[in-house]
Enzyme design. Sequence first.
Site, PDB file in Angstrom:
ATOM      1  N   LYS A 135       0.813  -1.222   0.000  1.00 12.47           N
ATOM      2  CA  LYS A 135       0.000   0.000   0.000  1.00 12.47           C
ATOM      3  C   LYS A 135       0.851   1.279   0.000  1.00 12.47           C
ATOM      4  O   LYS A 135       0.410   2.314  -0.497  1.00 12.47           O
ATOM      5  CB  LYS A 135      -0.934   0.002   1.207  1.00 12.47           C
ATOM      6  CG  LYS A 135      -2.044  -1.047   1.140  1.00 12.47           C
ATOM      7  CD  LYS A 135      -3.074  -0.728   0.078  1.00 12.47           C
ATOM      8  CE  LYS A 135      -4.243  -1.709   0.095  1.00 12.47           C
ATOM      9  NZ  LYS A 135      -5.151  -1.491  -1.060  1.00 12.47           N
ATOM     10  N   GLU A 157      -9.577   6.180   3.153  1.00  8.48           N
ATOM     11  CA  GLU A 157     -10.386   5.117   3.738  1.00  8.48           C
ATOM     12  C   GLU A 157      -9.465   3.944   4.006  1.00  8.48           C
ATOM     13  O   GLU A 157      -8.389   3.844   3.419  1.00  8.48           O
ATOM     14  CB  GLU A 157     -11.476   4.694   2.748  1.00  8.48           C
ATOM     15  CG  GLU A 157     -11.028   3.680   1.683  1.00  8.48           C
ATOM     16  CD  GLU A 157      -9.976   4.214   0.723  1.00  8.48           C
ATOM     17  OE1 GLU A 157      -9.878   5.438   0.587  1.00  8.48           O
ATOM     18  OE2 GLU A 157      -9.254   3.395   0.112  1.00  8.48           O
ATOM     19  N   SER A 204       1.858  -9.738  -0.806  1.00  7.03           N
ATOM     20  CA  SER A 204       1.508  -8.314  -0.763  1.00  7.03           C
ATOM     21  C   SER A 204       1.653  -7.679   0.616  1.00  7.03           C
ATOM     22  O   SER A 204       1.779  -6.465   0.717  1.00  7.03           O
ATOM     23  CB  SER A 204       0.080  -8.127  -1.267  1.00  7.03           C
ATOM     24  OG  SER A 204      -0.809  -8.952  -0.539  1.00  7.03           O
TER      25      SER A 204
END
Lengths: 410, 271
Positions: A101, A123, A393
Amino acid sequence: MTTPDPTIRVASTDVPDERGYFGPFGGRFVPETLVPALDELEAAYRAAMADPTFQAELAHLQHSYTGRPTPVSYAKRLSEHLGGAQIYLKREDLAHTGAHKINNALGQALLAKRMGKQRVIAETGAGQHGVASATAAALLGLDCHVYMGSVDMARQRPNVFRMKLLGAEVIPVESGSKTLKDAINESIRDWVTNVRDTFYLLGSALGPHPYPMMVRDFQSVIGIEARQQILDQAGRLPDLCIACVGGGSNAIGLFHAFRADEGVALLGVEAGGRGIDSGEHAARFADPTISRPGVLQGTRSYVMQNEDGQILNTHSISAGLDYASVGPEHAYLRQTERAGYTIATDDDALAAFRLLSELEGIIPALETAHAVAEVIKQAPKLPKEAMILVNLSGRGDKDLDTVIEALGFD
Amino acid sequence: MNHSKARGLRAIAAMFDLARQAGRPAFLPFFPMGYPSPEASLDAIRTLAAAGADGFEIGVPFSDPLADGPTIQAATQIALEKGMTVPKVLASIKTLRAEGLTQPILLFSYVNPLLAYGIDELIAAANAAGVDGLIIPDLPPEEADLFAGACDEHGMALVFFLAPTSSDERVRLVVNQARGFIYVLSLTGVTGARRDLPPDLSDFLGRVRVQAGSTPLVLGFGISQPEHVRSIAPHVDGFIVGSALVKAAAAGTDSLHELALRLRHATYEES
């Protein structure tokens, strides 16, 4: 370790078109108030990507702050255990903040700074994007406000504390199912109110144009690096790339660099929850009885909905995959048959979570464990010469409470 | 366009003509069908009609109303729990028409419930039920192709929005695409009663009017009190009140009737 070459940050592609469409998917279904802001954002984004100074600054931060390039690890014991294909892991869990991210959050935060927007909102579902946004905001001196469903706050408590430590305000969302979808609604309501001075740092490859394109481009560093790394290590491209798909940003980030490589199969893994038949899942592609093309939160894609077009509550053990729609480019990759999509259930993911921890010394995020679960299914069916590249990830520390409860550890 | 079927646009134009002749803006209350129950919402609309509503914006409930503030979010959630659906909204409108309700009715709905019904089928069914137009908050003119053809075929209004953030270029775009009227947002934000309207509102309305010419402008979002109506009356052809009426309805039919009357009477008064 070499500094990444900034000129290959973005792989060129034919989609989206100028209106933000990936075939019939995508677009910009938002209130009028936001259309000028999206126009402004798109113009600023295109200018930044064409500006060598911005590219150099992003590349520098990726290298010196995030720790890129992240390695590709050969999973020797897992490969031997499964007895088939050789498995390689793209280690986004080793990126600063513990997940992919940060790639997008840093890119967008730099863009916010360039646009002179001091206030950023985000968010978050699993909390990884919230942590990445709070981190980027701290680094660049921006004010950060994160919307998070109260259900997700309860199941991802460590990330709530992390965001607060990083100086962000975490705003609980009590509407709807109190998960990611509702956090996005609340973020859009904030943005539509404070649009003049606020940058919406959206965390996945969804929402109105240009977000799906922009998030993909900032995440495409994953695949660009991994493609070169596996060529260097194994001498050829993998036969199969696997990634989990919630909104789909880590998957699109891996897949993008391999789009033109015809011999490389691309496979996304959705959250099968308690199984398709249970109806309690987040498998937007796998369950045509309750999922079909629709419009949710600014984009046209597959949406889990009842016959009246009301959005259904979803279920996944992983907060980051627990979302009723999916990035429009994934819908397009599936329609054009460039990528395939399958599911892993909660139980599949938990088993994969344990196996990777025990055999490789890597505790994956529960989201990531869905991709690993598919590796466990695929690898034994393939010959030993075959190669699978899986996007690892994120790391799983944030999920320990959930896993301890699910597996009954004490 | 098939003019024999173009009832919706004609009815809406007639509503504005009548209000203009009386020298006042049209009063267009919003009410969510199904709140607080299907029968009670019909009563609320009858009450609003009795108080002098010139037309209606009827809310279709949606699970994820991203342009709505807390009042309408809560009301539409209740409407969903009471089983309100697009077909039931249309059946309710049919009932009101059969009772003799003649004022223009526009549906206020997000894109997805309409898509799920099927756009062409929805517009045909809505037209047959007595609906005169559609207001779709997540449908900017760039995405309107989905709906525009079928609306034109049935002579239905398709209402687009302008916001304080809209550039002059976007004002031109919306004016060119306008079918029925333009929904002008008084502020940046979501639906909900506000104590004060923005101080620069008349500048914004003036900027829109220069390009809109005689296309009717209807102001919405934030309007909750008679003094708001008095201050905007010289600048607009109509105004929408939603959240304040929903709150009043929660306190009972008398409260709803009283607020609607006060808003309606404010249209006659000088600012």
